[in-house]
Design an enzyme around this catalytic site. Structure first.
Site, PDB file in Angstrom:
ATOM      1  N   ASP A   1     -37.109  39.105 -29.419  1.00 51.16           N
ATOM      2  CA  ASP A   1     -37.809  39.992 -30.346  1.00 51.16           C
ATOM      3  C   ASP A   1     -37.540  39.489 -31.764  1.00 51.16           C
ATOM      4  O   ASP A   1     -36.715  38.590 -31.957  1.00 51.16           O
ATOM      5  CB  ASP A   1     -37.413  41.462 -30.147  1.00 51.16           C
ATOM      6  CG  ASP A   1     -35.961  41.780 -30.481  1.00 51.16           C
ATOM      7  OD1 ASP A   1     -35.133  40.831 -30.508  1.00 51.16           O
ATOM      8  OD2 ASP A   1     -35.643  42.958 -30.698  1.00 51.16           O
TER       9      ASP A   1
ATOM     10  N   TYR B   1     -36.362  38.793 -35.662  1.00 49.67           N
ATOM     11  CA  TYR B   1     -35.144  39.014 -36.441  1.00 49.67           C
ATOM     12  C   TYR B   1     -35.210  40.398 -37.080  1.00 49.67           C
ATOM     13  O   TYR B   1     -36.273  40.834 -37.522  1.00 49.67           O
ATOM     14  CB  TYR B   1     -35.015  37.964 -37.546  1.00 49.67           C
ATOM     15  CG  TYR B   1     -34.820  36.545 -37.061  1.00 49.67           C
ATOM     16  CD1 TYR B   1     -33.703  36.182 -36.319  1.00 49.67           C
ATOM     17  CD2 TYR B   1     -35.739  35.545 -37.383  1.00 49.67           C
ATOM     18  CE1 TYR B   1     -33.507  34.866 -35.896  1.00 49.67           C
ATOM     19  CE2 TYR B   1     -35.548  34.224 -36.984  1.00 49.67           C
ATOM     20  CZ  TYR B   1     -34.429  33.902 -36.231  1.00 49.67           C
ATOM     21  OH  TYR B   1     -34.236  32.605 -35.824  1.00 49.67           O
TER      22      TYR B   1
ATOM     23  N   PHE C   1     -38.017  32.562 -33.609  1.00 50.74           N
ATOM     24  CA  PHE C   1     -36.994  31.713 -34.227  1.00 50.74           C
ATOM     25  C   PHE C   1     -37.296  31.323 -35.674  1.00 50.74           C
ATOM     26  O   PHE C   1     -36.405  30.863 -36.388  1.00 50.74           O
ATOM     27  CB  PHE C   1     -36.715  30.459 -33.383  1.00 50.74           C
ATOM     28  CG  PHE C   1     -36.134  30.779 -32.033  1.00 50.74           C
ATOM     29  CD1 PHE C   1     -34.810  31.140 -31.892  1.00 50.74           C
ATOM     30  CD2 PHE C   1     -36.934  30.761 -30.892  1.00 50.74           C
ATOM     31  CE1 PHE C   1     -34.268  31.468 -30.653  1.00 50.74           C
ATOM     32  CE2 PHE C   1     -36.409  31.084 -29.640  1.00 50.74           C
ATOM     33  CZ  PHE C   1     -35.072  31.434 -29.536  1.00 50.74           C
TER      34      PHE C   1
ATOM     35  N   HIS D   1     -29.143  30.034 -24.283  1.00 50.99           N
ATOM     36  CA  HIS D   1     -29.734  30.378 -25.575  1.00 50.99           C
ATOM     37  C   HIS D   1     -29.010  29.635 -26.702  1.00 50.99           C
ATOM     38  O   HIS D   1     -27.816  29.359 -26.603  1.00 50.99           O
ATOM     39  CB  HIS D   1     -29.608  31.894 -25.786  1.00 50.99           C
ATOM     40  CG  HIS D   1     -30.474  32.432 -26.872  1.00 50.99           C
ATOM     41  ND1 HIS D   1     -30.094  32.413 -28.195  1.00 50.99           N
ATOM     42  CD2 HIS D   1     -31.698  33.005 -26.845  1.00 50.99           C
ATOM     43  CE1 HIS D   1     -31.046  32.957 -28.930  1.00 50.99           C
ATOM     44  NE2 HIS D   1     -32.043  33.315 -28.138  1.00 50.99           N
TER      45      HIS D   1
END
Length: 230
Positions: free
Chosen positions: A65, A67, A78, A186
């Site tokens: 989701d 930031y 990202f 991740h």
């Protein structure tokens, strides 16, 4: 209905936009934007789709989701707005990019040049409350983003980059006879040293694209972000 995305994604996702889940999501978001601080700004919610039309998608980098810090989210996984400090996960992505392909990190996190080459920077959930990660999970975004993944899978010739367990959970939506999947832990500081570093996703993606007869991605980001048609 109202045009929400100004390219071929509007047609691809129309069945979801016209369905009951999205109607409920729309009402929820109306209330949230009126009463809470929500990221990204409302007109950037569908930015990832605007930057990378359906027929242009060659790669998907799937995030969780947006930031949830001030002025960070731009509607693309990202990526952060120009002038905003690089979040730790993006710093680690840049470290791996340098290790993999030798490209030194840039000082900005505006990933638009990737998107314009066919890299769909998709989050599973497209909005979030300030300071509350995953706060809009389960409100209906997943139906829309799953539909986007499934449509790309059906079209084929896409490399899906799935970092972390929440992204890997989407594997069942992807037809691996027509597409390719790259997985690793991740890039967040909590997990990057468990196998993200050294996973070489960028060179692997380009090798797979070449096998598919597609032009590889130039992963070298420009020194200055492209702010035209934000």
């Amino acid at each position: 209905m109202k045009t929400l995305i100004h390219n071929d994604w509007q047609t691809v996702l129309a069945p979801v936009f016209e369905g009951p889940t999205y109607a409920r999501l729309h009402q929820f978001l109306k209330q949230e934007y009126q009463t809470q601080t929500i990221y990204p700004e409302m007109h950037h919610i569908f930015q990832a789709f605007e930057w990378t039309p359906f027929e242009a998608v060659k790669v998907v980098i799937l995030g969780q989701d947006p930031y949830h810090g001030p002025n960070q989210a731009v509607g693309a996984s990202f990526a952060v707005a120009p002038g905003i400090a690089l979040p730790p996960s993006l710093q680690n992505i840049y470290k791996e990019l340098q290790s993999d392909l030798g490209y030194p990190p840039v000082t900005h996190g505006y990933l638009k040049s990737w998107a314009q080459q066919g890299v769909l920077l998709l989050n599973a959930v497209l909005t979030v409350r300030a300071g509350q990660a995953n706060s809009h999970r389960g409100q209906g975004w997943e139906e829309l983003t799953d539909a986007a993944i499934a449509a790309l899978s059906d079209r084929g010739r896409v490399v899906f980059i799935l970092w972390g367990s929440s992204a890997r959970a989407k594997t069942s939506l992807i037809d691996q006879s027509k597409n390719a999947i790259i997985t690793s832990p991740h890039p967040s500081p909590l997990s990057a040293y468990r196998g993200f570093f050294g996973s070489k996703p960028f060179s692997k993606t380009n090798a797979l694209l070449t096998q598919m007869g597609e032009r590889p991605i130039n992963w070298q980001l420009p020194a200055q972000p492209d702010l035209s048609n934000q």
